[in-house]
Design an enzyme around this catalytic site. Structure first.
Site, mmCIF file in Angstrom:
data_model
loop_
_atom_site.group_PDB
_atom_site.id
_atom_site.type_symbol
_atom_site.label_atom_id
_atom_site.label_comp_id
_atom_site.label_asym_id
_atom_site.label_seq_id
_atom_site.Cartn_x
_atom_site.Cartn_y
_atom_site.Cartn_z
ATOM 1 N N GLY A 1 -9.557 3.118 -2.825
ATOM 2 C CA GLY A 1 -8.275 2.640 -3.327
ATOM 3 C C GLY A 1 -8.398 1.855 -4.617
ATOM 4 O O GLY A 1 -9.423 1.236 -4.884
ATOM 5 N N CYS B 1 -12.089 1.650 1.141
ATOM 6 C CA CYS B 1 -12.557 2.746 1.994
ATOM 7 C C CYS B 1 -14.067 2.941 1.973
ATOM 8 O O CYS B 1 -14.614 3.633 2.842
ATOM 9 C CB CYS B 1 -11.873 4.047 1.589
ATOM 10 S SG CYS B 1 -10.077 3.985 1.692
ATOM 11 N N CYS C 1 -13.317 8.602 -1.745
ATOM 12 C CA CYS C 1 -12.507 7.968 -2.778
ATOM 13 C C CYS C 1 -12.216 6.545 -2.314
ATOM 14 O O CYS C 1 -12.308 6.231 -1.120
ATOM 15 C CB CYS C 1 -11.221 8.750 -3.015
ATOM 16 S SG CYS C 1 -10.156 8.880 -1.554
ATOM 17 N N HIS D 1 -9.795 7.609 10.174
ATOM 18 C CA HIS D 1 -10.433 6.892 9.057
ATOM 19 C C HIS D 1 -10.217 5.388 9.217
ATOM 20 O O HIS D 1 -9.349 4.800 8.576
ATOM 21 C CB HIS D 1 -9.839 7.408 7.743
ATOM 22 C CG HIS D 1 -10.264 6.662 6.513
ATOM 23 N ND1 HIS D 1 -11.491 6.024 6.399
ATOM 24 C CD2 HIS D 1 -9.620 6.457 5.327
ATOM 25 C CE1 HIS D 1 -11.573 5.454 5.198
ATOM 26 N NE2 HIS D 1 -10.451 5.698 4.531
#
Length: 984
Positions: free
Chosen positions: A972, A684, A970, A940
């Site tokens: 993964g 991300c 955050c 996203h």
């Protein structure tokens, strides 16, 4: 007989005139002459006394007499036995130290005092020149020097060098041999005359510098007064702040000087005081525009009226005002009259080698009429070598300098000088404002007058200004110390414009340190040092306060000018880099400063973000999205694609992170084959990592210009196939195995463990939608979005259409927490995570153009903001959602700021649960977090988000007039990333 005798006696008692002696006539004549001479002496000194009283007044004359007697008494004291030898010894020691510092010496330094037996090879000469160029010196290139180097840029230097080379052997004294040089010289003078609004019939000359221009103006005035009025004891009236070249002219040409004080608060010359000093011997009035010490423009209009009324020449010294003063009004700054539009102004000196950016050795002297110029000519008609004539002090002159000056004026042009004026004077006004308004400066520093141009002078009512000057020198700055009264000044140049914020920051730090030192001295009972007073000399260990500094110069056997320069150098020889340790207390000010090596963003944009599998980009390949982002970036920034050296693209779902197709996308967009492309996958945070990688590559010198980008087509590539199956080895390690746990499951567990209820999550998600809806309706996203024309297949009819996607299509209008409460949970029966409070599956691309500030300014790129720093951290894979909570404090610490310094936060809303927890635990102001909504509302696209946040953040910071922002997400498998940015 008696009568006869008596008559004879009487007759003999009256001698005839013929019998009077010659000596009697001589005595009478001598007495008469002595009486006449005495009378003339009395009349002469009575006249002088009356003129003195008229000019200075009774108390002024008494004060002047006191100062004279004080200097004489002090000089006699220093020549007394015991004192003389001690002062001589201390001065000699200081001079020896100066010579050691001013003359390069030590290991590796060779001195050549005689001609070499055999001439050096070209390579030997070049090697020695290289060594000389690299000798340790104050970094004027970095903008750390006040005045001294009036640099117009490296490109201009190349043009000047070529012009000089072409006319290197030219000498304008031979116009028949070098007609081109004479033509260029005439054109230089004509251009400067036009700049100063000269009337028809005006004339001028090119000189070697401001000093020669001033010398010639004084000589012309002296010769004019002698020829027209028979003045044999010439006097000129100048402000005490006028340039020292006027004193040199007075010494060379035996002109008496009358100094007129320029007292606070204006620091400008008093026209009334000038008027009182005018007498029959006055040959010239002088005004500065501006003066060197304080940067103040004298009342030239008032002096002009006085000069007209008294029929006297008026010279305006505009050497420092140069090519700034004539352009002030056109650059948007206030100004005041100073040029030939004032009818009393008869001559002006203007240095083309200052803000005209010509090489050193170029100046001009302008006259209102050609007749005035003729008074400076020298002609010898009887020399055996033939008739010799010259227009000034020099005979032969360097044609190369004239050519390079002409090339400078023609290259920069009127608009170039207006832009330079805007930059330089604008930077000076920033310093002026800081001294007057900054909380740490306004009480301890005081501006000296109200300068209009490039020189900012200040003193201190509470601290020793020379201590401040020394401390600034210790930080690497080469500024100017002033005296009578004590002060400092900064002459802003183009190199200094780029580091003005650092200058202000260092000045704040120095003043704070000096105040702390005062407090310590008070606590220790030593008393405050206080402000510098009187004639405090900047000589280390020689004399603390001297009424007569010329005594020191005389004892040392040094010329006044050399000693003056040496005193400045004494306080500036120690240059050290500022400490790199982070200082949180002034971190915000530090990161807001503008430095040449800043990594800046000159363009940041994105495509719209559309719903995966349903939205406007569902039929568009990721590479096509990226191609459009690249094309839009090139179009909006107008950057030459050939200058871009590297492109980093963040991507998560494409095989191999799309390395092959994204290189192809760059080529299709218009980047040349020389622009390298690489892809990366940090899940991300991939888009942010791409920007950070490019920024760091620029920072370390690997490249100069690059693009950080991100792209994702979740419509075509999202699903179970995006995750690779683990091997037995990986599955055998429990912590590693946790990396496979789906993020939705982890978020569900996090919400349960940390008691984040569904109601809280739904309320947060509803607010994200509501904010995004309001922002979209208000057009807040329009500035960051690059609309894209695509082919789209209607799912109802299977008809292929061409549509324009110009807005995010995932934002749901009218969303409420009550509506979200009706959605079924996604990962656990009765759970709290569902499609409405988690980020949408989406498609989109974003791109960010980065380079150094110095590069951007050289290329004329508009700076959007700058990249300060980034952080990346790891957490337990099962705690993936807390990544921002750990990454943000690390980024803030690297930037040297606290959370209260941050104006806006863009934190990716992967899930409402993790975003709510991070914001709460970090203690952030919720009104500053995602003010236009986030990924819950508009999606996203995994690889795109980190780059998308940059354009969104800068767009909103600019709208609000704020500066500092942070992006974070955050990541993964248990990671977090954050970055600090500054909007300009």
């Amino acid at each position: 007989m008696a009568k006869q005798s008596m008559a004879m006696t009487l007759r003999n008692g009256l001698p005839s005139p013929k019998s009077r002696s010659t000596s009697s006539y001589f005595v009478i004549g001598t007495d008469l002459l002595r009486n006449v001479l005495f009378l003339l002496f009395i009349l002469r000194w009575t006249r002088k006394a009356l003129l003195q009283l008229r000019g200075r007044g009774l108390f002024g004359s008494i004060a002047q007499g006191y100062r004279f007697l004080r200097r004489i008494s002090y000089a006699l004291f220093l020549r007394s036995p015991g004192v003389r030898s001690k002062v001589r010894r201390q001065v000699s020691e200081a001079v020896a130290k100066l010579e050691g510092k001013l003359v390069p010496q030590g290991p590796g330094i060779s001195r050549y005092l005689t001609l070499p037996k055999e001439g050096w090879t070209d390579q030997q000469v070049r090697s020695e020149l290289d060594r000389l160029e690299e000798l340790d010196h104050t970094r004027w290139e970095d903008g750390l020097v006040s005045g001294a180097v009036y640099h117009g840029g490296n490109d201009l230097i190349k043009v000047q060098s070529e012009a000089f080379e072409r006319f290197m052997v030219a000498n304008p004294i031979h116009p028949d041999v070098f007609p081109g040089v004479r033509k260029m010289e005439a054109e230089i003078v004509a251009m400067v005359l036009a700049l100063f609004n000269a009337p028809p019939g005006a004339a001028g000359v090119a000189t070697s510098g401001g000093t020669e221009s001033i010398l010639m103006a004084c000589l012309s005035a002296r010769e004019k007064a002698y020829a027209e009025r028979g003045v044999t004891e010439p006097e000129m009236i100048i402000p005490e702040t006028a340039h020292a070249a006027f004193h040199k002219a007075a010494a060379y040409f035996r002109i008496k000087i009358h100094l007129v004080s320029c007292p606070a608060p204006t620091y400008a010359v008093s026209v009334k005081a000038v008027s009182r000093l005018i007498n029959s011997n006055t040959i010239l009035l002088v005004g500065s525009a501006p003066n060197f010490p304080h940067g103040i423009i004298d009342d030239i209009a008032g002096l002009s009226r006085l000069a007209l009324r008294r029929r006297l020449p008026l010279h305006v010294d505009c050497c420092l005002g140069s090519f700034l003063l004539p352009f002030l009004s056109r650059a948007g700054f206030p100004t005041q009259p100073f040029d030939f539009t004032l009818k009393g102004v008869t001559s002006i000196s203007c240095d083309t080698h200052k803000y005209g950016f010509a090489p050193k050795g170029n100046s001009t002297l302008l006259y209102r009429t050609t007749a005035l110029r003729t008074y400076q000519y020298f002609i010898s008609a009887e020399w055996s070598g033939g008739v010799y004539g010259s227009i000034g002090i020099a005979g032969s002159r360097a044609g190369g300098l004239i050519a390079s000056c002409w090339a400078s004026l023609m290259s920069v042009g009127e608009n170039g000088y207006i832009n330079a004026c805007h930059s330089i004077v604008g930077a000076a006004k920033r310093l002026d404002a800081a001294i007057r308004e900054h909380p740490a400066l306004k009480d301890d520093l005081k501006m000296m007058g109200k300068p209009l141009v490039s020189v900012i002078a200040f003193t201190s009512p509470t601290l020793n200004i020379y201590d401040i000057a020394d401390s600034m020198s210790a930080k690497g700055w080469h500024l100017n110390a002033l005296q009578n009264p004590p002060g400092m000044h900064v002459a802003v140049t183009m190199p200094m414009v780029k580091v003005m914020d650092k200058l202000i920051e260092d000045l704040v730090a120095v003043v704070e340190d000096e105040k702390e030192g005062e407090r310590v001295r008070t606590v220790e009972g030593r008393g405050k040092k206080g402000q510098a007073r009187g004639d405090s000399a900047a000589l280390y260990g020689v004399a603390g306060s001297l009424p007569d500094k010329s005594v020191v110069v005389q004892l040392a056997g040094l010329p006044q000018l050399q000693m003056s320069k040496a005193q400045q150098r004494l306080s500036q020889v120690q240059s050290h880099l500022a400490s790199s340790e982070t200082d949180i207390s002034r971190g915000r000010e530090r990161i807001l400063q503008k430095l040449p090596d800043d990594i800046v963003v000159t363009c940041a944009l994105r495509t719209p973000i559309t719903r995966g599998g349903k939205g406007g980009f569902k039929d568009t390949a990721a590479a096509d999205l990226l191609t459009h982002a690249f094309k839009s970036l090139l179009s909006r920034s107008s950057i030459d694609p050939n200058l871009v050296e590297d492109i980093a693209v963040g991507n998560v779902l494409a095989p191999g992170a799309g390395a092959t197709e994204y290189r192809a996308a760059a080529l299709v967009a218009g980047f040349p084959e020389t622009a390298a492309v690489r892809t990366l996958n940090r899940q991300c945070s991939s888009g942010l990592q791409a920007c950070a990688d490019i920024a760091n590559a620029i920072r370390c010198g690997m490249i100069d210009i690059g693009v950080g980008a991100g792209v994702e087509s979740m419509s075509s590539q999202y699903g179970p196939g995006a995750v690779t199956e683990f091997s037995e080895l990986l599955d055998s390690h429990q912590e590693a195995k946790n990396c496979k746990v789906p993020m939705g499951v982890l978020s569900e567990q996090m919400a349960s463990d940390r008691n984040i209820t569904r109601a809280v999550q739904d309320a947060y998600a509803a607010r994200s939608h509501q904010r995004a809806e309001a922002a979209q309706k208000a057009g807040r996203f329009d500035g960051e979005i690059a609309p894209m024309k695509v082919k789209w297949v209607d799912p109802k009819t299977d008809e292929e259409k061409e549509i324009v996607v110009d807005k995010d299509d995932g934002i749901r209008g009218g969303m409420t927490a009550e509506g979200l409460a009706k959605i079924k949970s996604a990962f656990k029966e009765g759970g709290s995570i569902h499609a409405g409070n988690a980020s949408q599956v989406s498609d989109g691309a974003a791109a960010v153009l980065l380079m150094k500030r110095s590069t951007a300014e050289r290329l004329g790129q508009k700076i959007v903001g700058k990249f300060v720093c980034s952080s990346v951290v790891g957490v337990k894979p099962l705690l993936m959602g807390i990544g921002p909570w750990k990454a943000i404090p690390v980024a803030l610490q690297k930037a040297g700021i606290g959370k209260d310094d941050v104006d806006l936060w863009e934190i990716n809303e992967a899930f409402a649960s993790q975003c709510v927890w991070c914001v709460k635990e970090l203690g952030l102001d919720e009104e500053k977090v995602n003010p236009n909504g986030g990924a819950i509302a508009f999606g996203h696209p995994l690889g795109c988000t980190g780059a998308r946040q940059v354009s969104t953040l800068f767009n909103e910071l600019g709208r609000r007039g704020k500066n500092i922002g942070v992006t974070s997400m955050c990541v993964g498998t248990g990671m977090g990333m954050a970055a600090v940015w500054v909007k300009e």
